[in-house]
Design an enzyme around this catalytic site. Sequence first.
Site, PDB file in Angstrom:
ATOM      1  N   ALA A  32       0.877  -1.180   0.000  1.00  0.00           N
ATOM      2  CA  ALA A  32       0.000   0.000   0.000  1.00  0.00           C
ATOM      3  C   ALA A  32       0.911   1.225   0.000  1.00  0.00           C
ATOM      4  CB  ALA A  32      -0.958   0.003   1.185  1.00  0.00           C
ATOM      5  N   HIS A  37       6.944   5.666   1.952  1.00  0.00           N
ATOM      6  CA  HIS A  37       7.739   4.535   1.443  1.00  0.00           C
ATOM      7  C   HIS A  37       8.667   5.001   0.311  1.00  0.00           C
ATOM      8  CE1 HIS A  37       3.967   2.173   2.743  1.00  0.00           C
ATOM      9  NE2 HIS A  37       4.902   1.854   3.604  1.00  0.00           N
ATOM     10  N   SER A 186      -0.297   3.913   5.601  1.00  0.00           N
ATOM     11  CA  SER A 186      -1.211   3.044   4.846  1.00  0.00           C
ATOM     12  C   SER A 186      -2.544   2.925   5.568  1.00  0.00           C
ATOM     13  CB  SER A 186      -0.608   1.645   4.681  1.00  0.00           C
ATOM     14  OG  SER A 186       0.687   1.735   4.165  1.00  0.00           O
ATOM     15  N   ARG A 187      -2.527   3.135   6.892  1.00  0.00           N
ATOM     16  CA  ARG A 187      -3.753   2.990   7.677  1.00  0.00           C
ATOM     17  C   ARG A 187      -4.633   4.240   7.644  1.00  0.00           C
ATOM     18  NH1 ARG A 187      -0.270  -0.531  11.195  1.00  0.00           N
ATOM     19  NH2 ARG A 187      -1.279  -2.564  11.220  1.00  0.00           N
TER      20      ARG A 187
END
Length: 283
Positions: A32, A37, A186-187
């Site tokens: 994700a 990242h 991602s959350r």
Amino acid sequence: MQIITEPRQMQAIAEKMRLNRQLIGVVMTMGALHEGHLSLVKLAQQTAGIVILTIFVNPRQFAENEDLHRYPRPFEQDVALAKAAGVDYLFAPESETLYPNNFQTTLKCGALVEQFEGERREGHFNGVATVVTKLFNITKPHIAVFGEKDAQQLAVIRQLVEDLNLDITIIGAPIIREENGLAVSSRNIYLSSEEHRAASVLFQAILHAKKRIAEKETDLQSVAAEIEEMIRSTPGCRPDYVAFVDEKSFKTALTAEKGEEYRLLLAAYSGSVRLIDNAKIRA
Ligand code: AMP
């Protein structure tokens, strides 16, 4: 970019690159992919000639009550982002490949994980340490980049490398934030737009702490209490923990000593979504 799913194949490629004197950098993720990242990939590219990105949603670092099954897995989109970022190899194994039926060895972390994330997430860091070690052995990197976003994880990995004499240089990468200051994660997709707006209180809390310390406040516990109150008074939000710690030991610091550096750790809920954030603060 080559996509690899088998550890043996990844090891053979990494070994060949090492024999060719190529410097290997690794960035480990659960996929994700987002700006955070990709900033790690960029940092790895500045040091290493070859960058391996790993994508693996590691079941062994999720506790029973956590979001393993609903964790986002947009693999095609991740492949496109990794390719566009100039990643050389994407290593994305299946869970059964890394953990076959007879798997039985797990690393056990020490004092570093007794508090904060380690205390709240049973077995989390043992799972992280084990998978990170496996991925080191599979990708054979010279350097590895991890985000300061997960500050306790970064400390655990530095400790792991020191304790087990791993010949790998660990690089910590700064936190990438959204426009409202919320750390990219991602959350964050679990947040409604209202919860997303409210979640910026974590960044406001960091700014508040920096201001209070700059004003020469030395009582770190009272600054932490002010931050808890800021979070509690934000609609839909509640604090989990707020603490100043020593960067290396992660032991709670109560008083700020002039010239010393501390890390402010925050965990809070916006609605039902648990968020973590942190910042380095110099007294
Ligand atoms: P994850 O996929 O959440 O396991 O994260 C993979 C790596 O990316 C970890 O080293 C994280 O600390 C790092 N990371 C996640 N979010 C951010 C961010 N907002 N800024 C910088 N690094 C991040």
